[in-house]
Each structure stands twice: as structure tokens, then as C-alpha cells.
Design a protein around this motif. Structure first.
Motif, mmCIF file in Angstrom:
data_model
loop_
_atom_site.group_PDB
_atom_site.id
_atom_site.type_symbol
_atom_site.label_atom_id
_atom_site.label_comp_id
_atom_site.label_asym_id
_atom_site.label_seq_id
_atom_site.Cartn_x
_atom_site.Cartn_y
_atom_site.Cartn_z
ATOM 1 N N THR A 71 50.044 32.093 44.758
ATOM 2 C CA THR A 71 50.711 33.361 45.055
ATOM 3 C C THR A 71 49.711 34.493 45.242
ATOM 4 O OG1 THR A 71 50.911 33.709 42.673
ATOM 5 C CG2 THR A 71 52.826 32.782 43.798
ATOM 6 N N PHE A 104 47.128 28.590 50.321
ATOM 7 C CA PHE A 104 48.149 29.333 49.566
ATOM 8 C C PHE A 104 49.546 28.793 49.841
ATOM 9 C CE2 PHE A 104 50.462 32.053 52.640
ATOM 10 C CZ PHE A 104 49.824 31.643 53.793
ATOM 11 N N SER A 105 50.531 29.354 49.081
ATOM 12 C CA SER A 105 51.930 29.000 49.351
ATOM 13 C C SER A 105 52.868 30.207 49.419
ATOM 14 C CB SER A 105 52.455 27.984 48.323
ATOM 15 O OG SER A 105 52.081 28.301 47.013
ATOM 16 N N TRP A 106 52.485 31.371 48.944
ATOM 17 C CA TRP A 106 53.327 32.572 49.114
ATOM 18 C C TRP A 106 52.433 33.799 48.989
ATOM 19 C CZ3 TRP A 106 54.991 37.173 46.990
ATOM 20 C CH2 TRP A 106 56.183 37.716 47.526
ATOM 21 N N GLY A 107 52.309 34.549 50.060
ATOM 22 C CA GLY A 107 51.426 35.714 50.048
ATOM 23 C C GLY A 107 52.199 36.992 50.252
ATOM 24 N N GLY A 108 52.490 37.707 49.194
ATOM 25 C CA GLY A 108 53.223 38.959 49.326
ATOM 26 C C GLY A 108 52.953 39.870 48.141
ATOM 27 N N PRO A 137 54.858 41.225 45.323
ATOM 28 C CA PRO A 137 56.165 40.833 44.772
ATOM 29 C C PRO A 137 57.063 42.048 44.506
ATOM 30 C CG PRO A 137 54.395 39.684 43.651
ATOM 31 C CD PRO A 137 53.746 40.744 44.502
ATOM 32 N N PHE A 177 46.038 41.021 53.990
ATOM 33 C CA PHE A 177 46.274 39.618 54.365
ATOM 34 C C PHE A 177 46.861 39.556 55.768
ATOM 35 C CE2 PHE A 177 49.981 36.521 54.154
ATOM 36 C CZ PHE A 177 49.250 35.381 54.461
ATOM 37 N N ARG A 178 47.869 40.387 56.034
ATOM 38 C CA ARG A 178 48.489 40.368 57.359
ATOM 39 C C ARG A 178 47.503 40.802 58.441
ATOM 40 N NH1 ARG A 178 54.251 43.144 57.773
ATOM 41 N NH2 ARG A 178 53.657 42.855 59.948
ATOM 42 N N GLU A 202 48.378 26.268 54.611
ATOM 43 C CA GLU A 202 49.601 26.760 54.007
ATOM 44 C C GLU A 202 50.485 25.629 53.500
ATOM 45 O OE1 GLU A 202 51.458 29.403 56.707
ATOM 46 O OE2 GLU A 202 53.014 29.952 55.265
#
Lengths: 282, 265
Positions: A52, A71-75, A77, A85-86, A101
Motif C-alpha cells: 500500500t 505494489f497492489s494499491w497506491g493511494g 487513504p 506516483f501519478r 502490479e
């Protein structure tokens, strides 16, 4: 065997340019201080791993320390996007970023395989999704006993894993409690492990759902009070939700972001200095 | 009669989908608000499971993230992330998954990965999180999202999580144990998969909303049930409990709050 040292010495001695580095923490106990020290020491060409990736990975990616992210979730929260990242993925700034991913289940099983010294893990998932077609490290496999089609994912073996915990004892054993996420597996999967802690105690008190990482699995322990800020350390301090919200406008703008990193990470000596610099502008 | 807004009715109708006693794997944001409303009203014995490893979470305020301390405080158990996915979700111990989505298509497949092409995305979204395996292995799935043509799209840019795939029989062909999405709750109404084709069909609109509104806000020619129903209005209790939950959550965060970006966690 864990050596009690400073974070600066631990990063200098154990994290090298080009390494695969996992700074893990599932919302709780995120090793922010260690991420900042990696930036200050100017590491380059890292492959960063994290289920994350959140604010500290946004900070690392915007400084161009990584060439790849697994990774598996990039935000952010509860707030929204990770803008650095974007920017790296959408526009290649400050440098192109390769991504690998997975889903959370895939990443978790990859760490388990790494900690178990197995080449891969199997799970029931990914079938029919586009993840399997864009990520080469997701491959079908047939169960040799039942014939069932499953998915295989390769073991994750970071060169270095860094986690933050509440306590260490004087022998270098580490205790964490509350939501302990993937930290045990990430440490045991790694070739080298660094743990930052809130404090060193004489003995651990029993606590519900406590995880103890024996010092024999750890190379360096460094005391960094509030070292997980803006995330939280159960029993020590709460999540600084206002900071997660404040990060959104800072990280949207490249210049504002770079100025923030200069003032609050590069121009300070350590994490205590970082926290003092934040208090000075609050 | 107390007035309500469209987000409130969406959350309340989604909450009604959760049966008392059900074991619910909860995504953050709108799904979490609905699941906690259910626990505070008609489903006090539901068991809320979050991917951070909390089983039987009983948060007093809504968590901002999937791993907030309030989730661990009164949980029945706190387990590791591999355990939550392997021993609980994959093992079939989850009755229902509550998910959000950035995009959903007519067969309730979900995209939370990219808008545009994968190699050169227009918008890079957070990614899969736990959703693909929740969609695969939960006994059934309820999706909560706001009804717009940007969200309910003719064609997904990326399939992150499989709902009903290409339609009838698709889940069986993929070997998925769960039944898949049984309801999509929006701020306009309720969509359920057609029993034969598995295509989402508008079966109910919320009080004040119309089928034409829903058609206009859907990116494909939306099928509408012949016996289109109107969802029953939020009760005074549902509204009071939801507003109290939101007010206590806002107070705990030191500012106003709403789950604004459902992203499929």
C-alpha cells in the motif's frame, strides 16, 4: 543478530543503490523516518516494494530514488490520489517508473513464499482480470493433485525490508501490536532487515495480538520516536489525518512538493528535526 | 417528514443489503459507511472484516483508512494480511463483500486501475487492493457507487475485478466459488443482475428518482425491470443513526468528512 544503532548508520550500511527495498506497514506503523533517511542519503535506482504505497512512497518517488515500484494499491487513504506516483506513471516525472502490479492477496502470498524460502506461491484469484495480462509475474499453474487451475506468483525477496514497531528490548527483539499487517512476512522474506522503534524497554508486556520478531531475524534496530508519523503507533500516538489531507495540495504541484521536501526532509538532520520543522509551520 | 439527500439514501439502501449475522468483507469509503450503518441499525450481529486483518471490527466512528486504530480497538481478532486473505476470504468464510468502484460495466465487472490505456493512462487509479479476490471468493458481492456515465460505462478500460464476466455462465467457467455481485446500489436506485443473462437491470429507483434519470446517467442502454419498484423511504431511525455516525466521525477528524472517492479497496 540485531544491533542497536542509529537510523543514519543503519541506512548507510544496509541500503545500497540498486537494491530492492520494502518499507512495509498497513496504514499503521509506516516507516516514514526510514524513507526520509533514504532520500537524505541520496539512494538511486531502487526497486521499491509495498502493498500500500502511500505518502512516504509518494515522497520517495517524487525525488526519483526508484526506477521500479512493485505494489497492489497506491493511494492517499481516505483522501484520494498519490500525485507524485501519478505524475511518475502518467508523465514520467521526474523519471520513468516501471510498475509491477498485483492484488493484495498476490502480494501477501509473494511475501509468504519469500519468508518460506519457496520460489512461488499459489492462490485462487486473478483469473479473468486484466492484471494477469499486464503483469508478467502472474502465471497460471495446474495443481498436480487435483488438476485445478490456479495462479502462481513468484516469491518476493527484498534486499532490505524496513518496518516500524512500538518497542525493542535490549537484546534486539522487537514487539508490535494493533494492526500488524504484512510486517512479519516482509521482514522474514528479506535478506537484511531494519526496524525503527518508538522506544527500547527492559521487557515486553503481554498485549492482545502482539507479534514479536526475534532479534535473530533483524540486522539493525534504531530508536526513532514518532517515526511512523503521519501514520500512527497503537498505544503511542494517533494517525495525523490532517496531514494526509494537507499532503494533497502539496503533492499536486511539482514545485510546492520539491520545496516541501527541501525544507522538511533534505534540510533537516533527522526525523526529530523533520517533526520540529512541521511544528514550526503549523 | 425528514428530507434526505441522494448520498444518504444510497448508503441506507446499501446498508439494508447486509443481513444480520452475515460476515462482511468491507471496502473503505462508501461501502464501509453502509456496513457500519447496518451494524448500528438492523444488523447488530454482522461481523465486519477489513483487509488490514481486523475480524469483528466495531468502530465507533468511520475509519478514514482501511487500517485505522478504531478497527483494531474492539475487534474479535486482529490477524495478519496473509491470514485474512488465505484463511478467511479464499477459504470461503466471507458471506458478502461490500465494494466500491471507479468504473463498472453492465455485467458488474469493476475497474479501479486506470482510465485510458494501461501503458499510457489518462488517470492512474490506486489499483486492485483486495477487490479481485473479494469479488472472486466472497459468497456474494454488493457494489456501492454514485450513478454517472463516467462510472457506469459501456466498456471498462481495465478489468480489475470480475463481476459476471461476459455474462451467463462466465463465473463458473472461471472457477469462481462466489456468486458474484447481487446488487449495485447507486444514488439513483438499485441494479441487480438478470437471472438469465446476468446483465445489470434497474429494479428499483429511490424516492424522487426516475428510470429516465438512471438511463441518462448510464453509459450503456440500461435495461429497466417491467415491475420497477420504488425503494422504501429512509426511516427516521436510519437517518438519525447515519447522521450521528457522520457527525461523530467528523468530530473525531477535526473537520467535515464524507467518503468522497470510492476506489475499490
Amino acid at each position: 543478530m540485531a544491533e542497536l544503532t542509529t537510523l543514519r548508520e543503519a541506512i548507510a550500511g544496509l541500503v545500497h543503490d540498486g537494491d530492492t527495498v520494502a518499507l512495509e506497514g498497513f496504514t499503521h506503523l509506516i516507516p516514514t523516518a526510514a524513507g526520509h533517511e533514504i532520500v537524505r542519503q541520496g539512494r538511486r535506482d531502487l526497486t521499491l516494494v509495498r502493498m500500500t504505497p502511500d505518502l512516504v512512497y509518494d515522497q520517495l518517488l517524487g525525488m526519483g530514488v526508484a526506477r521500479k515500484l512493485v505494489f497492489s494499491w497506491g493511494g492517499n487513504p481516505g483522501v484520494g490520489s498519490l500525485h507524485r506516483f501519478r505524475d511518475a506513471v502518467e508523465r514520467g516525472w521526474p523519471a520513468p517508473l516501471e510498475i509491477e502490479e498485483h492484488s493484495h492477496a498476490g502480494m501477501a502470498n509473494r511475501y509468504v513464499a519469500g519468508a518460506s524460502n519457496l520460489p512461488f506461491a499459489v492462490l485462487r484469484g486473478y483469473v479473468g482480470t486484466d492484471l494477469a495480462s499486464v503483469t508478467p509475474t502472474i502465471r497460471p499453474i495446474t495443481c498436480p493433485f487435483t488438476g485445478e487451475e490456479l495462479m502462481a506468483v513468484p516469491a518476493l525477496r527484498p534486499d532490505v525490508t524496513v518496518v516500524h514497531a512500538q518497542q525493542a528490548d535490549r537484546a534486539g527483539n522487537v514487539a508490535l501490536w494493533g494492526i500488524t499487517g504484512i510486517q512479519k512476512e516482509a521482514v522474514l522474506a528479506a535478506r537484511r532487515a531494519i526496524v525503527t522503534v518508538e522506544e527500547v524497554v527492559d521487557a515486553f508486556a503481554p498485549r492482545p495480538f502482539q507479534v514479536v520478531l526475534p532479534g535473530i531475524a533483524i540486522d539493525a534496530v534504531a530508536v526513532v520516536p514518532r517515526g511512523a508519523h503521519p501514520s500512527y503507533a497503537h498505544g503511542y500516538y494517533d494517525r495525523d489525518n490532517a496531514f494526509y489531507t494537507a499532503w494533497d495540495p502539496i503533492s499536486r504541484d511539482r514545485d510546492a512538493y520539491r520545496a516541501w521536501m527541501q525544507r522538511h526532509v533534505l534540510d533537516v538532520d533527522d526525523f526529530a528535526g523533520h517533526l520540529a520543522s512541521l511544528a514550526a509551520v503549523a | 417528514m425528514t428530507a434526505w439527500d441522494t448520498d444518504e439514501v444510497m448508503t441506507i439502501v446499501a446498508a439494508r443489503e447486509l443481513r444480520d449475522g452475515a460476515v462482511c468483507f468491507v471496502g473503505i469509503g462508501l461501502p464501509s459507511e453502509a456496513a457500519n450503518l447496518a451494524r448500528a441499525t438492523h444488523a447488530p450481529r454482522c461481523v465486519l472484516v477489513y483487509e488490514s486483518g481486523t475480524i469483528g471490527a466495531k468502530p465507533e466512528v468511520l475509519p478514514l483508512s482501511i487500517g485505522d486504530g478504531v478497527l483494531a480497538d474492539h475487534a474479535d481478532a486482529v490477524v495478519s494480511v496473509p491470514e485474512i486473505f488465505n484463511y478467511w476470504l479464499q477459504a470461503g468464510r466471507i458471506d458478502v463483500g461490500f465494494l466500491g468502484a471507479a468504473q463498472i460495466d453492465r455485467h458488474a465487472n469493476i475497474n479501479t486501475t486506470v482510465v485510458g490505456s494501461y501503458a499510457e493512462p489518462k488517470v492512474r487509479l490506486p489499483g486492485a487492493g483486495g477487490a479481485p479476490e473479494i469479488a472472486a471468493s466472497a459468497g456474494e458481492v454488493v457494489v456501492v457507487l454514485r450513478h454517472t456515465t463516467r462510472a457506469l460505462v459501456d466498456r471498462l478500460d481495465f478489468v480489475t475485478s470480475v463481476g459476471h464476466g461476459t455474462g451467463a455462465g462466465a463465473r463458473d467457467a472461471l472457477g469462481y466459488p462466489g456468486r458474484g455481485p447481487v446488487a449495485v446500489i447507486t444514488d439513483l436506485g438499485v441494479l441487480r443482475p438478470d437471472p438469465a443473462t446476468r446483465e445489470l437491470t434497474l429494479v428499483a429507483v429511490h424516492p424522487g428518482a426516475t428510470a429516465d434519470q438512471a438511463r441518462a446517467a448510464t453509459g450503456w442502454p440500461l435495461r429497466v425491470a417491467d415491475d420497477l419498484a420504488v425503494t422504501s423511504s429512509p426511516t427516521g431511525e436510519e437517518l438519525a443513526v447515519l447522521r450521528d455516525l457522520r457527525a461523530r466521525t467528523a468530530a473525531s477528524r477535526g473537520g467535515p468528512t464524507r467518503p468522497v472517492r470510492p476506489t475499490g479497496r
